[in-house]
Write an enzyme that holds these catalytic residues in place. Structure first.
Site, short mmCIF file in Angstrom:
data_model
loop_
_atom_site.label_atom_id
_atom_site.label_comp_id
_atom_site.label_asym_id
_atom_site.label_seq_id
_atom_site.Cartn_x
_atom_site.Cartn_y
_atom_site.Cartn_z
N ASP A 1 10.54 -16.86 3.81
CA ASP A 1 11.99 -16.72 3.69
C ASP A 1 12.78 -17.12 4.95
O ASP A 1 13.97 -17.36 4.87
CB ASP A 1 12.36 -15.28 3.35
N CYS B 1 0.83 -1.21 0.00
CA CYS B 1 0.00 0.00 0.00
C CYS B 1 0.86 1.26 0.00
O CYS B 1 1.58 1.53 0.96
CB CYS B 1 -0.92 -0.03 1.23
N ASP C 1 9.29 -7.99 7.79
CA ASP C 1 9.87 -6.89 8.56
C ASP C 1 9.34 -5.52 8.13
O ASP C 1 9.10 -4.65 8.97
CB ASP C 1 11.39 -6.93 8.56
O1 F6P Z 1 9.35 -12.64 0.74
C1 F6P Z 1 8.74 -13.70 0.09
C2 F6P Z 1 9.11 -13.74 -1.36
O2 F6P Z 1 8.45 -14.84 -1.98
C3 F6P Z 1 10.62 -13.83 -1.64
O3 F6P Z 1 11.13 -15.12 -1.44
C4 F6P Z 1 10.69 -13.31 -3.05
O4 F6P Z 1 11.93 -12.73 -3.30
C5 F6P Z 1 9.59 -12.28 -3.09
O5 F6P Z 1 8.71 -12.56 -2.03
C6 F6P Z 1 8.79 -12.25 -4.37
O6 F6P Z 1 7.92 -11.17 -4.31
P1 F6P Z 1 6.65 -11.02 -5.27
O7 F6P Z 1 5.63 -12.04 -4.86
O8 F6P Z 1 6.16 -9.63 -5.03
O9 F6P Z 1 7.12 -11.26 -6.67
#
Ligand code: F6P
Length: 363
Positions: A152, A75, A105
């Site tokens: 993660d 957001c 975080d």
């Molecule tokens: O933080 C979780 C995560 O899946 C990471 O492992 C990855 O780098 C990122 O989010 C991918 O983000 P998005 O779903 O916005 O492409």
């Protein structure tokens, strides 16, 4: 009773629903009103139908599902003061002064800043006639508790983030699948796994699947790794192994901090060894599907603890994160966790990998 708002924010992860469910149920059990705030901070800013009272029944049958049934969003408006003013107004309208935020975080840091700003936001709303004196008085303090939902496992202050175990299972299933076809054709597979700047999923995934090699951000390979890798692969083949599996964390880097990608590794293997080599990027498969029993239970325990922490909170208690320490549920000051997590990221960006690992370990 008090009113609690629960929301999920940032990237989803498996197990978030069990936390939402536990907040609703523990809250109801203790006589609180619990509200779902849908679509993360966006729903808080937009208000209206995005903030709805939860019922025992509406939280049934969600624990088994992946993702987050109450939605999540990034957001932009919440980053602006005007957005946070609207969010505060929408909470005050419903008398919500207790929040459980489930996210990574960034989402937890945002919540803490919102809490610090709360009194000022309310003063401004009162001045502008958007809330009454009575509302200003009744809602004078905002309590916040964070739960760490992320695949993660990159957050300092908890042994396991909610979702990491399920993602690991997805990786293990995928590598097992690849291994059968790799073996048939005597191929080498280079598999990219998620984790942002954290190598947990790649490292533990590699250990659990007998991978031949793993690249992680925290432990960049020595210069000249190309020859060492190929010697290792060739040695495995000479001992009768028909396939090779290499896992590459998406954030993997070399000693200078330059990315090491799956395609680069593939090129090394094809150029030097002439093995038939393929790349598989696991992507969002890792973030989907049913949560494991571990994540369901972890999410439930943390959700219940979050409500208890809110009930214990006084205006002077710093916001906390409910987390796992060994097998114990503990409360850790939110800012301490966020600061340590950010210090890890800083150390990594400066290629100070040993310091990053030290900071991430328990103090
Ligand atoms: O933080 C979780 C995560 O899946 C990471 O492992 C990855 O780098 C990122 O989010 C991918 O983000 P998005 O779903 O916005 O492409």
């Amino acid at each position: 009773g008090r009113a609690i708002g629960v929301f999920t924010s940032g990237g989803d992860s498996q197990g978030m629903n069990s936390s939402v469910r536990a907040v609703v149920r523990m809250g109801s059990y203790l006589g609180c009103k619990v509200f779902y705030i849908k679509e993360g901070y966006q729903g808080m800013v937009d208000g209206g139908d995005n903030i709805v009272e939860a019922t025992w029944a509406s939280s049934s049958g969600i624990m088994q599902r992946g993702g987050t049934v109450i939605g999540s969003a990034r957001c932009k408006e919440f980053r602006e003061r005007e957005g946070r003013l609207r969010a505060a107004e929408n909470l005050v309208i419903k008398n919500i002064t207790n929040l459980v935020v489930i996210g990574g975080d960034g989402s937890l840091t945002g919540a803490n800043l919102f809490r610090q700003e709360w009194a000022g936001l309310l003063d401004e709303l009162l001045e502008k006639g958007r809330i009454s004196q009575q509302q200003r008085k009744e809602c004078s303090h905002l309590n916040i508790v964070g739960l760490v939902g992320s695949i993660d496992n990159d957050f300092c202050g908890t042994d396991m983030t909610i979702g990491a175990d399920t993602a690991l299972h997805r990786i293990v299933e995928a590598v097992d699948c690849i291994a059968t076809t790799a073996s048939s054709h005597q191929r080498c597979f280079v598999m990219e796994v998620m984790g942002r700047h954290c190598g947990y999923l790649a490292l533990v995934g590699a250990l659990a699947t007998e991978a031949d090699w793993v690249f992680i951000p925290e432990w960049p390979p020595e210069d000249g790794w190309e020859d060492t890798l190929c010697r290792k692969l060739a040695n495995e083949r000479s001992m009768g192994q028909r396939l090779n599996i290499i896992l590459v964390a998406e954030g993997a880097v070399d000693r200078k901090g330059n990315p090491i990608t799956a395609d680069m590794v593939k090129k090394v293997v094809t150029d030097k060894l002439k093995y038939d080599t393929r790349v598989t990027v696991l992507g969002h498969v890792q973030r989907g599907g049913k949560p494991t029993a571990f994540d369901r239970i972890l999410g439930s325990r943390m959700g219940a603890e979050a409500v208890l922490a809110l009930m214990d909170a006084t205006p002077n208690t710093p916001a906390c994160v409910c987390s796992l320490d060994g097998n114990q549920t503990v409360r850790v000051p939110l800012m301490e966790c966020v600061e340590r997590t950010q210090a890890v990221q800083k150390a990594m960006s400066e290629n100070n990998f040993e310091e990053a690992v030290r900071l991430r370990g328990k103090s």
